[in-house]
Scaffold this motif. Structure first.
Motif, PDB file in Angstrom:
ATOM      1  N   ILE A  31      25.651  66.056 105.678  1.00  0.00           N
ATOM      2  CA  ILE A  31      24.636  65.533 104.775  1.00  0.00           C
ATOM      3  C   ILE A  31      25.171  64.161 104.378  1.00  0.00           C
ATOM      4  O   ILE A  31      26.307  64.049 103.911  1.00  0.00           O
ATOM      5  CB  ILE A  31      24.496  66.404 103.501  1.00  0.00           C
ATOM      6  N   GLY A  32      24.379  63.119 104.591  1.00  0.00           N
ATOM      7  CA  GLY A  32      24.889  61.781 104.325  1.00  0.00           C
ATOM      8  C   GLY A  32      23.926  60.897 103.568  1.00  0.00           C
ATOM      9  O   GLY A  32      22.719  61.142 103.544  1.00  0.00           O
ATOM     10  N   PHE A  33      24.488  59.861 102.966  1.00  0.00           N
ATOM     11  CA  PHE A  33      23.698  58.860 102.253  1.00  0.00           C
ATOM     12  C   PHE A  33      24.508  57.574 102.161  1.00  0.00           C
ATOM     13  O   PHE A  33      25.719  57.570 102.324  1.00  0.00           O
ATOM     14  CB  PHE A  33      23.302  59.355 100.855  1.00  0.00           C
ATOM     15  N   ALA A  50      24.657  65.873  96.793  1.00  0.00           N
ATOM     16  CA  ALA A  50      24.972  66.236  98.175  1.00  0.00           C
ATOM     17  C   ALA A  50      25.951  67.402  98.234  1.00  0.00           C
ATOM     18  O   ALA A  50      25.778  68.333  99.032  1.00  0.00           O
ATOM     19  CB  ALA A  50      25.543  65.035  98.920  1.00  0.00           C
ATOM     20  N   LEU A  51      26.976  67.380  97.393  1.00  0.00           N
ATOM     21  CA  LEU A  51      27.963  68.465  97.391  1.00  0.00           C
ATOM     22  C   LEU A  51      27.345  69.790  96.991  1.00  0.00           C
ATOM     23  O   LEU A  51      27.791  70.844  97.447  1.00  0.00           O
ATOM     24  CB  LEU A  51      29.137  68.120  96.479  1.00  0.00           C
ATOM     25  N   ASN A  52      26.306  69.761  96.188  1.00  0.00           N
ATOM     26  CA  ASN A  52      25.617  70.998  95.815  1.00  0.00           C
ATOM     27  C   ASN A  52      24.893  71.625  97.011  1.00  0.00           C
ATOM     28  O   ASN A  52      24.490  72.777  96.941  1.00  0.00           O
ATOM     29  CB  ASN A  52      24.645  70.751  94.662  1.00  0.00           C
ATOM     30  N   LEU A  53      24.754  70.887  98.094  1.00  0.00           N
ATOM     31  CA  LEU A  53      24.116  71.408  99.313  1.00  0.00           C
ATOM     32  C   LEU A  53      25.123  72.038 100.277  1.00  0.00           C
ATOM     33  O   LEU A  53      24.736  72.679 101.250  1.00  0.00           O
ATOM     34  CB  LEU A  53      23.375  70.283 100.034  1.00  0.00           C
ATOM     35  N   ILE A  54      26.411  71.859 100.005  1.00  0.00           N
ATOM     36  CA  ILE A  54      27.465  72.357 100.891  1.00  0.00           C
ATOM     37  C   ILE A  54      27.783  73.807 100.532  1.00  0.00           C
ATOM     38  O   ILE A  54      28.224  74.095  99.427  1.00  0.00           O
ATOM     39  CB  ILE A  54      28.745  71.498 100.760  1.00  0.00           C
ATOM     40  N   ALA A  59      30.097  72.515 106.776  1.00  0.00           N
ATOM     41  CA  ALA A  59      29.254  71.405 106.336  1.00  0.00           C
ATOM     42  C   ALA A  59      30.102  70.388 105.573  1.00  0.00           C
ATOM     43  O   ALA A  59      31.059  70.755 104.897  1.00  0.00           O
ATOM     44  CB  ALA A  59      28.126  71.923 105.457  1.00  0.00           C
ATOM     45  N   LYS A  60      29.735  69.105 105.720  1.00  0.00           N
ATOM     46  CA  LYS A  60      30.465  68.028 105.054  1.00  0.00           C
ATOM     47  C   LYS A  60      29.481  66.998 104.525  1.00  0.00           C
ATOM     48  O   LYS A  60      28.355  66.891 105.013  1.00  0.00           O
ATOM     49  CB  LYS A  60      31.427  67.345 106.024  1.00  0.00           C
ATOM     50  N   VAL A  61      29.943  66.247 103.551  1.00  0.00           N
ATOM     51  CA  VAL A  61      29.174  65.135 103.016  1.00  0.00           C
ATOM     52  C   VAL A  61      29.768  63.839 103.543  1.00  0.00           C
ATOM     53  O   VAL A  61      30.987  63.669 103.539  1.00  0.00           O
ATOM     54  CB  VAL A  61      29.195  65.138 101.464  1.00  0.00           C
ATOM     55  N   MET A  62      28.899  62.925 104.000  1.00  0.00           N
ATOM     56  CA  MET A  62      29.320  61.586 104.387  1.00  0.00           C
ATOM     57  C   MET A  62      28.692  60.603 103.406  1.00  0.00           C
ATOM     58  O   MET A  62      27.475  60.492 103.309  1.00  0.00           O
ATOM     59  CB  MET A  62      28.867  61.227 105.801  1.00  0.00           C
ATOM     60  N   SER A 103      35.493  78.115  97.023  1.00  0.00           N
ATOM     61  CA  SER A 103      34.107  78.565  97.025  1.00  0.00           C
ATOM     62  C   SER A 103      33.187  77.414  96.645  1.00  0.00           C
ATOM     63  O   SER A 103      33.536  76.588  95.799  1.00  0.00           O
ATOM     64  CB  SER A 103      33.906  79.687  96.006  1.00  0.00           C
ATOM     65  N   ALA A 104      32.027  77.396  97.273  1.00  0.00           N
ATOM     66  CA  ALA A 104      31.023  76.405  96.904  1.00  0.00           C
ATOM     67  C   ALA A 104      30.643  76.641  95.447  1.00  0.00           C
ATOM     68  O   ALA A 104      30.629  77.768  94.972  1.00  0.00           O
ATOM     69  CB  ALA A 104      29.811  76.525  97.810  1.00  0.00           C
TER      70      ALA A 104
END
Length: 115
Positions: A31-33, A50-54, A59-62, A103-104
């Motif tokens: 997931i990126g922005f 974005a981190l709330n979607l991981i 999965a990673k945030v960019m 944990s997420a």
């Protein structure tokens, strides 16, 4: 479209103030922005959204940002691994992923600028 997300699909994300993108690479969902043109606290808010979607380590945030997000790191480093790559000038590409065994969690996106 942004050069970092040219092969990505733009997605609608509640709470985001920027376009968000989703793509897969090497078996990892990203997931990126791009927050290079934003001012605080907008980059941090979008990172937390974005981190709330991981949900897991697949999965990673960019985050593409105008500088290394020093205010964000203390808020997340206990549960997330953070790597970064310098781009042009002070700009960075930051990759954030859930630490092994962590944990997420739902992160608070109500961030205020301390200035």
């Amino acid at each position: 479209m942004n050069e970092f997300f040219k092969n990505a699909t733009q997605i609608k994300v509640e709470g985001a103030t920027l376009p968000f993108y989703k793509f897969s690479e090497g078996g990892v969902e990203y997931i990126g922005f791009d927050s290079r043109k934003c001012v605080p606290p907008e980059p941090m808010v979008n990172a937390l959204v974005a981190l709330n979607l991981i949900a897991d380590s697949k999965a990673k945030v960019m985050m593409i940002n105008h500088h290394y997000p020093v205010a964000l790191i203390p808020k997340i480093e206990h549960s997330y691994d953070i790597t970064h790559e310098k781009l042009q000038g002070e700009e960075v590409k930051v990759i954030i992923s859930l630490k092994e065994g962590a944990s997420a969690q739902t992160l608070d996106t109500n961030v205020k600028c301390g200035g």
